[in-house]
Design an enzyme around this catalytic site. Structure first.
Site, PDB file in Angstrom:
ATOM      1  N   SER A 145       0.855  -1.181   0.000  1.00  0.00           N
ATOM      2  CA  SER A 145       0.000   0.000   0.000  1.00  0.00           C
ATOM      3  C   SER A 145       0.891   1.230   0.000  1.00  0.00           C
ATOM      4  O   SER A 145       2.068   1.161   0.381  1.00  0.00           O
ATOM      5  CB  SER A 145      -0.882   0.004   1.249  1.00  0.00           C
ATOM      6  OG  SER A 145      -1.503   1.257   1.437  1.00  0.00           O
ATOM      7  N   TYR A 158      -1.369  -0.088  10.748  1.00  0.00           N
ATOM      8  CA  TYR A 158      -1.478  -0.459   9.335  1.00  0.00           C
ATOM      9  C   TYR A 158      -0.195  -0.063   8.601  1.00  0.00           C
ATOM     10  O   TYR A 158       0.352  -0.850   7.820  1.00  0.00           O
ATOM     11  CB  TYR A 158      -2.698   0.213   8.705  1.00  0.00           C
ATOM     12  CG  TYR A 158      -2.930  -0.175   7.258  1.00  0.00           C
ATOM     13  CD1 TYR A 158      -3.207  -1.489   6.908  1.00  0.00           C
ATOM     14  CD2 TYR A 158      -2.893   0.784   6.253  1.00  0.00           C
ATOM     15  CE1 TYR A 158      -3.428  -1.847   5.584  1.00  0.00           C
ATOM     16  CE2 TYR A 158      -3.124   0.441   4.931  1.00  0.00           C
ATOM     17  CZ  TYR A 158      -3.386  -0.871   4.604  1.00  0.00           C
ATOM     18  OH  TYR A 158      -3.600  -1.224   3.291  1.00  0.00           O
TER      19      TYR A 158
END
Length: 250
Positions: A145, A158
């Site tokens: 990501s 995250y």
């Protein structure tokens, strides 16, 4: 990709589903791995209807034994393994202060350990495919990501999991690239998938506001990126690709 076999994790929706369809359209036999077997069955039917080969592999990759079994089933039923798309992941955002720690545990289990378990199980077969396969090269594509590059307030854990994916991928790339196993990292920005939907309502509301005026990427955009990486000639390795919506600044 005719004559090759690809295993895609997190294939029941979003980027995994789109990647499986894309690879199947290029002639790869595709093993579809995820927990939601009903969705996998529907996807497999769609691939077969288009003349492709698909295998449903019900698996929770957070269990090492399940990751090993998924690879074993793929090789046993489809005959080999040339490509692994490590796509299974979860994004649970929010402040660190007073955070529900079980969300952290879930992200580490899926995003880091699940990816590593699948990589470890697949590597002997990828090395074998690179040494004696139709393309004489094998691929592992790890889906990370933009969060693996840019840390943001409210995304700390995250961010940590996706930075871990980047570090693991680069170290593994250095280890096996001389044997023609290409390890690539794909870092999507905002994509219109189910990924954000697992967040708590107050977090989801903030995300919706943040991206309200932005045309987000579609899963097919990232599937195109994954397919591009895998279909490069044997002497070309795309190590890392960051793909963001044109309007996304960070």
């Amino acid at each position: 990709m005719s004559g090759t076999v690809a295993l895609v994790t997190g294939a029941s929706s979003g980027i995994g589903e789109a990647a499986a369809l894309s690879l199947a359209s290029r002639g790869a036999a595709v093993a579809l791995a995820a927990r939601r077997a009903d969705r996998l069955a529907t996807l497999a039917e769609r691939i077969r209807a288009d003349g492709g080969t698909a295998l449903v592999v019900e698996a929770d990759v957070t269990e090492q034994s399940a990751a090993v079994a998924a690879v074993h089933q793929t090789v046993s039923e489809l005959g080999r393994l040339d490509t692994l798309v490590n796509n299974a992941g979860v994004m649970l955002l929010g402040p660190v202060v007073d955070a529900p720690v079980e969300e952290w545990q879930r992200m580490v289990s899926v995003n880091v350990m699940g990816l590593m378990y699948c990589a470890h199980a697949a590597l002997p077969h990828l090395l074998a495919a690179a040494a004696d396969g139709p393309r004489r090269v094998a691929d592992m594509v790890n889906v990370s990501s933009v969060a693996g590059r840019v840390a943001r307030n409210g995304s700390g854990v995250y961010n940590a999991t996706k930075h871990a994916v980047g570090a693991f991928s680069e170290a593994l790339r250095q280890e096996v690239t001389g044997r023609y196993v290409r390890v690539s990292l794909v870092e999507p920005g905002a994509v219109a998938t189910e990924l954000a939907g697992h967040n708590r309502p107050e977090i989801l509301e903030g995300l919706n506001q943040r991206f309200a005026d932005m045309q987000r990427l579609e899963a097919e955009d990232i599937a195109d990126t994954i397919t591009y990486i895998i279909t490069r000639p044997r002497h070309v390795a795309v190590n890392e690709l960051l793909v963001r919506p044109t309007q996304q600044q960070a």
